[in-house]
Design an enzyme around this catalytic site. Sequence first.
Site, short mmCIF file in Angstrom:
data_model
loop_
_atom_site.label_atom_id
_atom_site.label_comp_id
_atom_site.label_asym_id
_atom_site.label_seq_id
_atom_site.Cartn_x
_atom_site.Cartn_y
_atom_site.Cartn_z
N SER A 143 0.85 -1.19 0.00
CA SER A 143 0.00 0.00 0.00
C SER A 143 0.88 1.24 0.00
O SER A 143 1.98 1.23 0.56
CB SER A 143 -0.87 0.01 1.26
OG SER A 143 -1.54 1.25 1.36
N TYR A 158 -0.90 -0.41 10.52
CA TYR A 158 -1.02 -0.89 9.14
C TYR A 158 0.13 -0.33 8.29
O TYR A 158 0.80 -1.08 7.56
CB TYR A 158 -2.37 -0.45 8.58
CG TYR A 158 -2.63 -0.79 7.14
CD1 TYR A 158 -3.06 -2.06 6.77
CD2 TYR A 158 -2.48 0.17 6.13
CE1 TYR A 158 -3.32 -2.37 5.44
CE2 TYR A 158 -2.73 -0.12 4.80
CZ TYR A 158 -3.15 -1.40 4.46
OH TYR A 158 -3.41 -1.69 3.14
N1 LIG Z 1 -8.92 -1.71 -0.50
C1 LIG Z 1 -7.99 -0.76 -0.61
O1 LIG Z 1 -8.31 0.43 -0.85
C2 LIG Z 1 -6.53 -1.11 -0.46
C3 LIG Z 1 -5.59 -0.09 -0.62
C4 LIG Z 1 -4.23 -0.39 -0.52
C5 LIG Z 1 -3.84 -1.70 -0.27
N2 LIG Z 1 -4.78 -2.69 -0.11
C6 LIG Z 1 -4.29 -4.05 0.13
O2 LIG Z 1 -4.90 -4.94 -0.78
C7 LIG Z 1 -5.00 -6.25 -0.20
C8 LIG Z 1 -6.44 -6.75 -0.33
O3 LIG Z 1 -7.26 -5.83 0.36
P1 LIG Z 1 -8.87 -5.77 0.19
O4 LIG Z 1 -9.20 -4.36 0.10
O5 LIG Z 1 -9.33 -6.74 -0.84
O6 LIG Z 1 -9.28 -6.27 1.65
P2 LIG Z 1 -10.52 -7.11 2.20
O7 LIG Z 1 -11.70 -6.97 1.32
O8 LIG Z 1 -10.62 -6.74 3.62
O9 LIG Z 1 -9.99 -8.62 2.05
C9 LIG Z 1 -8.91 -9.07 2.80
C10 LIG Z 1 -8.63 -10.50 2.44
O10 LIG Z 1 -7.52 -10.96 3.23
C11 LIG Z 1 -7.91 -12.15 3.88
N3 LIG Z 1 -7.18 -12.38 5.13
C12 LIG Z 1 -7.10 -11.58 6.21
N4 LIG Z 1 -6.37 -12.18 7.16
C13 LIG Z 1 -5.99 -13.39 6.66
C14 LIG Z 1 -5.24 -14.49 7.16
N5 LIG Z 1 -4.73 -14.49 8.38
N6 LIG Z 1 -5.03 -15.56 6.35
C15 LIG Z 1 -5.55 -15.60 5.10
N7 LIG Z 1 -6.30 -14.61 4.58
C16 LIG Z 1 -6.51 -13.53 5.37
C17 LIG Z 1 -9.42 -11.99 4.12
O11 LIG Z 1 -9.98 -13.26 4.41
P3 LIG Z 1 -11.38 -13.41 5.26
O12 LIG Z 1 -12.49 -13.25 4.24
O13 LIG Z 1 -11.29 -14.78 5.84
O14 LIG Z 1 -11.39 -12.33 6.29
C18 LIG Z 1 -9.82 -11.42 2.76
O15 LIG Z 1 -9.90 -12.45 1.80
C19 LIG Z 1 -4.54 -6.10 1.25
O16 LIG Z 1 -3.20 -6.53 1.36
C20 LIG Z 1 -4.66 -4.60 1.50
O17 LIG Z 1 -3.77 -4.17 2.51
C21 LIG Z 1 -6.11 -2.42 -0.20
#
Ligand SMILES: NC(=O)c1ccc[n+]([C@@H]2O[C@H](COP(=O)([O-])OP(=O)(O)OC[C@H]3O[C@@H](n4cnc5c(N)ncnc54)[C@H](OP(=O)(O)O)[C@@H]3O)[C@@H](O)[C@H]2O)c1
Length: 235
Positions: A143, A158
Amino acid sequence: MSGQDQRLQPVLVTGANRGIGAAIATGLARLGHPVAVGARRISDADDLIRSMPAQSMSVALDITDASSVRAAVDDVVEHFGRIGILVNNAGGHYDLNARASEVDDAEALDALEINLLGAWRMMREAIPHMRAQQWGRIVNVSSRAGSFAESERNAPAYSVSKAALNMLTVQIAAELRDSGILVNACCPGWVRTNMGGPEADLSPADGADTPIWLATLPDDGPSGGFFAERTESPW
Ligand SMILES: NC(=O)c1ccc[n+]([C@@H]2O[C@H](COP(=O)([O-])OP(=O)(O)OC[C@H]3O[C@@H](n4cnc5c(N)ncnc54)[C@H](OP(=O)(O)O)[C@@H]3O)[C@@H](O)[C@H]2O)c1
């Protein structure tokens, strides 16, 4: 390795049951890759692969559990015969609006456990398989919050954990220089997911674009970089 072999390289995506991870898994499957959908609850991964090509598989994977990580990588190698591409997408502990000076040990450790150590464990298990075939692609979904140049300093645990993931990317990429394994980090942008919230400007498919691009880099592609919108971004 021939171009055909590279196109067929199997992929493991962590946290692929929803959000950006699901879009990455779906996008790579559409390109023809055999895709392993990693999810803490295997039933969540099963739900997604019902809409994906028959060669997709679901795999139970909790990245905070070393034995789960080992078993998941073993499952993928047993099922597909190899693992060529790892997308470390799973992430969490987005402590928006917390105060850095007040984060306690448990909160800091939780963020590091998911965002740093989870990816580290995955790479530890997957890299020997990539080394054996002298080819691999690793994408660490990080990120801009973890960028010293760009962080808005509003999600302390984070951001620190993503900065650490960025440094880990540099370290692993340097170790693997000339190995045929390219290792990069990226920011997907602000994406409408549970983490990003409904106001975010990008869809999950938009957010998956740069991770998919990095997962499918040609052999002369970059390694050890940080990318957003397919463009190198400052650390
Ligand atoms: N959304 C944004 O704006 C944004 C911006 C910058 C970076 N990111 C990065 O993009 C990536 C995906 O984010 P997202 O927005 O798609 O988030 P999200 O919708 O909250 O999804 C997070 C995913 O990670 C999984 N997860 C969490 N803890 C875990 C563990 N211990 N073992 C295996 N899986 C686990 C969750 O599984 P469960 O369903 O079981 O909880 C879910 O599938 C992350 O690394 C995040 O930091 C996102």
